[in-house]
Design an enzyme around this catalytic site. Structure first.
Site, mmCIF file in Angstrom:
data_model
loop_
_atom_site.group_PDB
_atom_site.id
_atom_site.type_symbol
_atom_site.label_atom_id
_atom_site.label_comp_id
_atom_site.label_asym_id
_atom_site.label_seq_id
_atom_site.Cartn_x
_atom_site.Cartn_y
_atom_site.Cartn_z
ATOM 1 N N VAL A 18 0.812 -1.212 0.000
ATOM 2 C CA VAL A 18 0.000 0.000 0.000
ATOM 3 C C VAL A 18 0.851 1.269 0.000
ATOM 4 O O VAL A 18 0.408 2.323 -0.445
ATOM 5 C CB VAL A 18 -0.971 -0.013 1.207
ATOM 6 C CG1 VAL A 18 -0.271 0.405 2.500
ATOM 7 C CG2 VAL A 18 -2.188 0.855 0.951
ATOM 8 N N SER A 19 2.082 1.150 0.501
ATOM 9 C CA SER A 19 2.904 2.359 0.613
ATOM 10 C C SER A 19 3.742 2.632 -0.629
ATOM 11 O O SER A 19 4.393 3.664 -0.712
ATOM 12 C CB SER A 19 3.841 2.226 1.811
ATOM 13 O OG SER A 19 4.798 1.235 1.516
ATOM 14 N N GLU A 30 5.088 3.872 -3.996
ATOM 15 C CA GLU A 30 4.732 5.177 -4.530
ATOM 16 C C GLU A 30 4.974 5.280 -6.029
ATOM 17 O O GLU A 30 4.067 5.570 -6.800
ATOM 18 C CB GLU A 30 5.519 6.261 -3.768
ATOM 19 C CG GLU A 30 5.161 6.330 -2.295
ATOM 20 C CD GLU A 30 6.166 7.099 -1.443
ATOM 21 O OE1 GLU A 30 7.214 7.497 -1.950
ATOM 22 O OE2 GLU A 30 5.889 7.300 -0.239
ATOM 23 N N PHE A 37 12.570 6.442 -14.941
ATOM 24 C CA PHE A 37 12.892 5.919 -13.622
ATOM 25 C C PHE A 37 14.347 5.482 -13.610
ATOM 26 O O PHE A 37 14.967 5.302 -14.647
ATOM 27 C CB PHE A 37 11.964 4.741 -13.271
ATOM 28 C CG PHE A 37 11.297 4.881 -11.931
ATOM 29 C CD1 PHE A 37 11.664 4.088 -10.867
ATOM 30 C CD2 PHE A 37 10.299 5.829 -11.744
ATOM 31 C CE1 PHE A 37 11.042 4.229 -9.628
ATOM 32 C CE2 PHE A 37 9.685 5.972 -10.509
ATOM 33 C CZ PHE A 37 10.053 5.163 -9.449
ATOM 34 N N GLN A 54 18.609 -3.779 -0.467
ATOM 35 C CA GLN A 54 18.597 -2.498 -1.174
ATOM 36 C C GLN A 54 18.389 -1.324 -0.232
ATOM 37 O O GLN A 54 17.455 -1.305 0.565
ATOM 38 C CB GLN A 54 17.497 -2.463 -2.224
ATOM 39 C CG GLN A 54 17.492 -1.135 -3.001
ATOM 40 C CD GLN A 54 16.633 -1.209 -4.235
ATOM 41 O OE1 GLN A 54 15.424 -1.062 -4.171
ATOM 42 N NE2 GLN A 54 17.276 -1.427 -5.381
ATOM 43 N N HIS A 64 17.527 2.478 -0.429
ATOM 44 C CA HIS A 64 16.972 3.497 -1.313
ATOM 45 C C HIS A 64 17.617 4.828 -0.967
ATOM 46 O O HIS A 64 17.717 5.175 0.219
ATOM 47 C CB HIS A 64 15.462 3.556 -1.095
ATOM 48 C CG HIS A 64 14.712 4.348 -2.108
ATOM 49 N ND1 HIS A 64 14.838 5.715 -2.241
ATOM 50 C CD2 HIS A 64 13.800 3.974 -3.034
ATOM 51 C CE1 HIS A 64 14.044 6.146 -3.214
ATOM 52 N NE2 HIS A 64 13.400 5.109 -3.705
ATOM 53 N N GLU A 90 11.343 7.574 -5.811
ATOM 54 C CA GLU A 90 12.298 7.807 -6.893
ATOM 55 C C GLU A 90 11.667 8.633 -8.007
ATOM 56 O O GLU A 90 12.369 9.293 -8.786
ATOM 57 C CB GLU A 90 12.745 6.449 -7.440
ATOM 58 C CG GLU A 90 13.824 6.503 -8.472
ATOM 59 C CD GLU A 90 14.470 5.150 -8.635
ATOM 60 O OE1 GLU A 90 14.972 4.623 -7.638
ATOM 61 O OE2 GLU A 90 14.442 4.618 -9.756
ATOM 62 N N ARG A 140 19.818 2.485 -7.761
ATOM 63 C CA ARG A 140 19.757 2.869 -6.355
ATOM 64 C C ARG A 140 21.006 2.537 -5.564
ATOM 65 O O ARG A 140 21.404 3.304 -4.679
ATOM 66 C CB ARG A 140 18.555 2.187 -5.696
ATOM 67 C CG ARG A 140 17.262 2.736 -6.200
ATOM 68 C CD ARG A 140 16.096 1.910 -5.733
ATOM 69 N NE ARG A 140 14.843 2.506 -6.177
ATOM 70 C CZ ARG A 140 13.657 2.009 -5.901
ATOM 71 N NH1 ARG A 140 13.557 0.901 -5.181
ATOM 72 N NH2 ARG A 140 12.559 2.597 -6.336
ATOM 73 N N ARG A 176 17.899 -4.309 -7.402
ATOM 74 C CA ARG A 176 16.638 -4.184 -8.145
ATOM 75 C C ARG A 176 16.502 -2.767 -8.677
ATOM 76 O O ARG A 176 16.816 -1.788 -7.981
ATOM 77 C CB ARG A 176 15.461 -4.507 -7.235
ATOM 78 C CG ARG A 176 14.114 -4.247 -7.890
ATOM 79 C CD ARG A 176 12.961 -4.637 -6.983
ATOM 80 N NE ARG A 176 12.750 -3.748 -5.852
ATOM 81 C CZ ARG A 176 12.188 -2.549 -5.908
ATOM 82 N NH1 ARG A 176 11.803 -2.055 -7.074
ATOM 83 N NH2 ARG A 176 12.006 -1.824 -4.810
ATOM 84 N N SER A 201 10.745 0.485 -9.702
ATOM 85 C CA SER A 201 9.538 0.217 -10.471
ATOM 86 C C SER A 201 9.525 -1.169 -11.100
ATOM 87 O O SER A 201 8.624 -1.486 -11.886
ATOM 88 C CB SER A 201 9.244 1.290 -11.534
ATOM 89 O OG SER A 201 10.138 1.215 -12.626
ATOM 90 N N SER A 220 9.540 -3.795 -8.913
ATOM 91 C CA SER A 220 9.009 -4.638 -7.842
ATOM 92 C C SER A 220 7.497 -4.830 -7.946
ATOM 93 O O SER A 220 6.988 -5.926 -7.689
ATOM 94 C CB SER A 220 9.354 -4.029 -6.489
ATOM 95 O OG SER A 220 8.680 -4.717 -5.474
#
Lengths: 536, 169, 243
Positions: free
Chosen positions: A13-14, A16, A83, A197, A199, A212, A243, A346, A349, A351
């Site tokens: 849900v988080s 972005e 991205f 990872q 970020h 990002e 990243r 990774r 965008s 994931s």
């Protein structure tokens, strides 16, 4: 569907920024595949990547058909934005709440199918695995404490990441690596756990993610001298480098004294003032809200303080292209799985489409398998439930009063992981961490548990989660110690170069009682793209 | 500041002995808890019901204004009853015309007028929220709708007022 | 040096031990950028591990941490302690729901209500190969705000109708129904509309408006409900009217 929280709380849900897929000319499957493989520092299994890039666009359209409000171009087609690490614009997005809209779309669509039976707020403590085959799960209803077995012909693990193993993370409280630990304890290997990872752009105090997409829309990263320091590290991609490289760039700049100083450590500035209010309100409205709410700034007028923050686990349950683990009946998908897509790093965008593509693949494969096998027999299950109930109650609810507290032990683990398993690692630091883990386990075994109620006992849940977190930490640290190179997100100060001769392989960590994990290696599958130097 | 009106349902220890065996496949002994119920670990524990306090409408400004808005219906109703009484008195013709003139009546009428105006004002203010009028790709703005509603209200008031005062009605 | 503290009083209720809920107070170290959720986490980690509450994302997007803070429905992760100085901060469970434990309410009725309004696209299936349905950003704007609901239930806590009419399907569910009814891709016609124009739905609402006042995401469910009332009425009165 079994979940320890109601489904709309899952941490997807988080998310972005967006969901990458080949949707437009002049993009091509080859380019998306190459970007992903290069981004992975050549540790990705290339056959998996090739399937992934072909399925992703279909999944994006599927979600659109289910109602996902992807942002659009004037002609009504799904928009794409640039991205990190992507050579073409291919990241589709729903404003800057892509994960929120995707999760709610899927959850609401699932409500249509009354045959899906949900166990909400059910905490799984163990897989049912007799004779090396998965027969279901055991856990308890958090509301009542009642221990229950759910027999199943096939189980798909989709439990997400383990970011809470670190102190400074974008992840929510529920991201404790439960599925990974469950598989690990059942004897399945955890693959590539050393690849964590970080970020580049997290809020310095809370760790809340600044997407990002801010850089995708044209934001600049500036050090204390006001320079766009990315020029020194990724001159061709600048802020849109991958990243791992940008996070290392930031830490290197901090160590050179070119970072800002704050109450939560060093940070850099992420500047979008030049984009203007209209673009920000159209493309980055949630970021504006977050900046205002949590940092008291208006990103239209102020630069955003950011620093590297743990975000995603490339590693996970060993699974193949269909989500099948080596254990018959057990599948895994999403962040908790490692199917070989993301390798050592990774790309942003990738994931969300990973969840869609491999979630669907695992679901289909699990359904096929379930149709062909017999139902698990009830006989051993009853006594397994009794044993599990005794274990939980005996271990946690019948304690004397110790001094140590679950929350404090957890904090100590998290801070130590930040210190020793962060953006840059050393052999000494990792060894120190490896030595501390058994001591943390000891402390947890003796810690006090204040809550002896069976009704919604969240301290019990936290203690069990901490056990899982320790398993996760153990695999991360030992895998990292054994990988004597720097590749992707795994950066060692004592082995700074990539070593394809010795280490072009996946690490597999298996549970070994009484000691650290047993490690095995499996070669990377290469189809079209031979490893090259990774520069941007 | 705990809520004094949260009240217990049926007492502690409501049992569900049939549920016990089905849930965890084991007799429901519970070692450590001091509390009463056996089989408690297997039955669904009682959830404490919520009870709205009688003074709920004093707790938030929004609730209070809402109650006042709704309460304006009463004075309006009262005034209509008084008006109907006057109309009823005219059933035999204009000779029955005996309007209320007491200061009390004037006072009541003023209250009723204020209530009616507040009633209209709050309603018209919300017109923009209630109505969705598509205009091409977008909708007519809420502000435009409210302004339009007030304008219509004003015109109607003037017309009816003029009729009453000068129309010999 | 003494650390500045603030008193936080939390509702405690364990049905295995308590007849009724009670308040328990803790003195929590204060910092300017801490939220109520941070205070609860501190209490649980350092003072009293038995306090139970729901939370996850801590950034106002998962909807888990709804609670009453000094009588107001709030997300625990966005209620800053500094706004309640000098304290005490009274943290209670959301109103209008049965209480399971401490700050944890029974939300099963809410889940049923969400499902009741058929919150999914209803239309004839088209092949994936045909690509996406075209939709403009302006068309998305028609339903965008109603799609922002994080299911936090603050609106249910604020609605004074619900304790009186517990089957009222409620603000979030109706806003969600509107979200789909207004989506240009949806072809539900009357099928979904019936669920909110029938009993226990829009006509139970008496437009108090507090749901919209407390919504942390600007969904404005009151608007969704009143517009549904208006359009439903127009649809009945005008032969050509509306949907």
């Amino acid at each position: 569907m079994v979940s320890k929280v109601y489904p709309m709380r899952s941490h997807t849900v988080s998310a972005e920024g967006g969901c990458a897929a080949v949707l437009r000319e002049p993009d091509s499957f080859e380019t998306h595949a190459f970007d992903t493989i290069k981004g992975s520092d050549y540790l990705a299994d290339q056959d998996v990547v090739e399937v992934f890039v072909r399925e992703a666009p279909l999944e994006v359209v599927q979600l659109e058909h289910w109602g996902c409000p992807w942002s659009r171009d004037p002609d009504g087609r799904i928009s794409v934005r640039p991205f990190g690490g992507m050579t073409t614009w291919r990241t589709c997005f729903a404003a800057d709440k892509s994960g929120f809209h995707m999760l709610h779309t899927i959850f609401q669509t699932s409500l249509r199918h009354e045959r899906i039976r949900r166990y909400d707020e059910f905490f799984v403590t163990s897989l049912l695995a007799e004779d090396g085959r998965c027969d279901g799960v055991i856990g308890f209803d958090i509301r009542t404490g009642a221990v229950q077995a759910i027999a199943a012909r096939a189980v798909v693990l989709a439990t997400g990441g383990n970011g809470r193993v670190f102190a400074f993370t974008t992840n929510g409280s529920i991201c404790t690596g439960d599925g990974m630990a469950l598989a690990y304890r059942a004897g399945v290997g955890l693959k590539d756990m050393e690849f964590v990872q970080f970020h580049p752009t997290g809020m310095p105090s809370t760790g809340i993610l600044i997407t990002e997409a801010v850089r995708g829309e044209g934001g600049y990263l500036l050090n204390a001298d006001g320079e766009r320091f990315c020029a020194r590290y990724v001159p061709n991609k600048m802020e849109l480098g991958p990243r791992d490289i940008i996070s290392r760039a930031m830490v290197t700049e901090f160590e050179a004294g070119r970072g800002f100083d704050g109450p939560y450590g060093n940070y850099m500035h992420l500047d979008v003032r030049h984009l203007g209010e209209e673009v920000i309100d159209q493309k980055l409205p949630f970021m504006r809200e977050l900046g205002s709410e949590y940092m008291g700034i208006d990103i239209v007028r102020d630069p955003i303080p950011v620093r590297p923050v743990e975000h995603y686990m490339m590693g996970g349950v060993d699974a193949d292209i269909n989500g099948a683990t080596p254990m018959p009946g057990l599948y895994a998908a999403g962040e908790c799985a490692n199917v070989g897509l993301n390798g050592a790093n990774r790309l942003g965008s990738n994931s969300l489409p990973e969840c869609l593509v491999f979630g669907a693949a695992a679901g289909r494969a699990a359904a096929r398998y379930a149709r062909e096998r017999a139902a698990p027999t009830a006989n051993p299950i009853g006594s397994l439930v009794t044993d599990e109930r005794r274990r939980i109650e005996g271990t946690y609810l019948d304690r004397g009063q110790g001094e140590d507290r679950v929350g404090v032990i957890r904090q100590d683990l998290q801070r130590a992981m930040d210190r020793d398993a962060g953006v840059f690692r050393t052999g000494d630091g990792l060894q120190r961490m490896a030595d501390e883990l058994p001591a943390l386990r000891e402390r947890l075994a003796r810690a006090r548990i204040d809550d002896v109620s069976r009704t919604f006992n969240t301290e019990l849940v936290q203690a069990l989660e901490l056990e899982f977190m320790l398993d996760n930490a153990e695999t991360i640290v030992h895998s990292a110690l054994a990988r004597r190179e720097s590749r992707g997100a795994h950066a060692r100060r004592d082995f700074t170069e990539r070593d394809d001769e010795r280490h072009l392989a996946h690490t597999l960590a298996f549970l070994r009682p009484g000691g650290g994990p047993r490690l095995e290696y499996r070669p990377v599958r290469i189809t079209n793209w031979q490893p090259q130097a990774r520069t941007y | 500041m705990s809520d004094p009106t949260r009240r217990g349902g049926a007492g502690v220890g409501r049992l569900d002995p049939n549920g016990a065996a089905a849930r965890d496949g084991m007799p429901a002994a519970s070692p450590s808890a001091a509390a009463p119920a056996q089989g408690r670990s297997a039955s669904v524990p009682r959830a404490y019901p919520y009870r709205q306090p009688a003074t709920w409408w004093l707790r938030r400004r929004g609730y209070f204004l809402y109650v006042v808005r709704e309460a304006t219906a009463l004075p309006v109703a009262v005034w209509i009853v008084l008006f109907l009484v006057e109309v009823w008195r005219l059933r035999g013709g204009p000779s029955g015309y005996r309007p209320f003139t007491s200061p009390l009546f004037v006072g009541v009428s003023v209250v009723c007028l204020i209530a009616a105006l507040w009633h209209s004002f709050t309603f018209l203010n919300l017109a923009g929220l209630i109505m969705r009028i598509p205009l091409g790709d977008r909708n007519v703005s809420a502000r435009a709708i409210v302004v339009g509603a007030f304008a219509a209200f004003t015109v109607a008031t003037i017309v009816v007022g003029a009729l009453i005062v000068w129309g010999g009605v | 040096m003494t650390t500045k503290t603030i008193t936080v009083s939390v509702t405690r209720f364990d049905p295995e031990r308590d007849e009724r809920p009670r308040l328990q107070s803790y003195d929590v170290p204060f910092q300017d950028d801490l939220v109520v959720l941070d205070a609860l986490n501190w209490i649980k980690a350092h003072a009293d591990g038995s306090v139970s509450y729901r939370w996850s994302c801590r950034m106002g997007i998962c909807g888990s941490c709804g609670m009453n803070v000094n009588g107001e429905p709030k997300l625990g992760c966005s209620a800053f302690l500094r706004d309640y100085l000098p304290g005490p901060v009274v943290v209670e469970p959301l109103s209008n729901f049965p209480l399971i434990r401490d700050l944890v309410i029974d939300m099963s009725s809410f889940m049923e209500k969400l499902q009741w309004v058929k919150p999914w696209i209803i239309r004839e299936e088209t092949a994936l190969g045909a690509g996406e349905h075209r939709q403009t950003n302006a068309q998305i704007d028609q339903y965008r705000q109603f799609s922002m609901c994080i299911n936090c239930m603050l609106c249910y806590s604020a609605c004074p109708v619900i304790p009186v009419a517990p089957d009222f399907v409620g603000p979030a569910a109706i806003a969600l129904a509107r979200r789909y009814d207004l989506d240009s891709r949806d072809q539900a016609g009357q099928e979904r509309l019936r669920t909110i124009t029938g009993s226990d739905a829009i006509w139970d609402c008496s437009f108090v408006g507090e749901c919209s006042a407390v919504c942390p995401k600007g969904v404005d469910p009151a608007q969704a409900i009143q517009q549904a009332k208006f359009e439903s009425t127009m649809g009945m009165l005008l032969p050509w009217g509306g949907r």
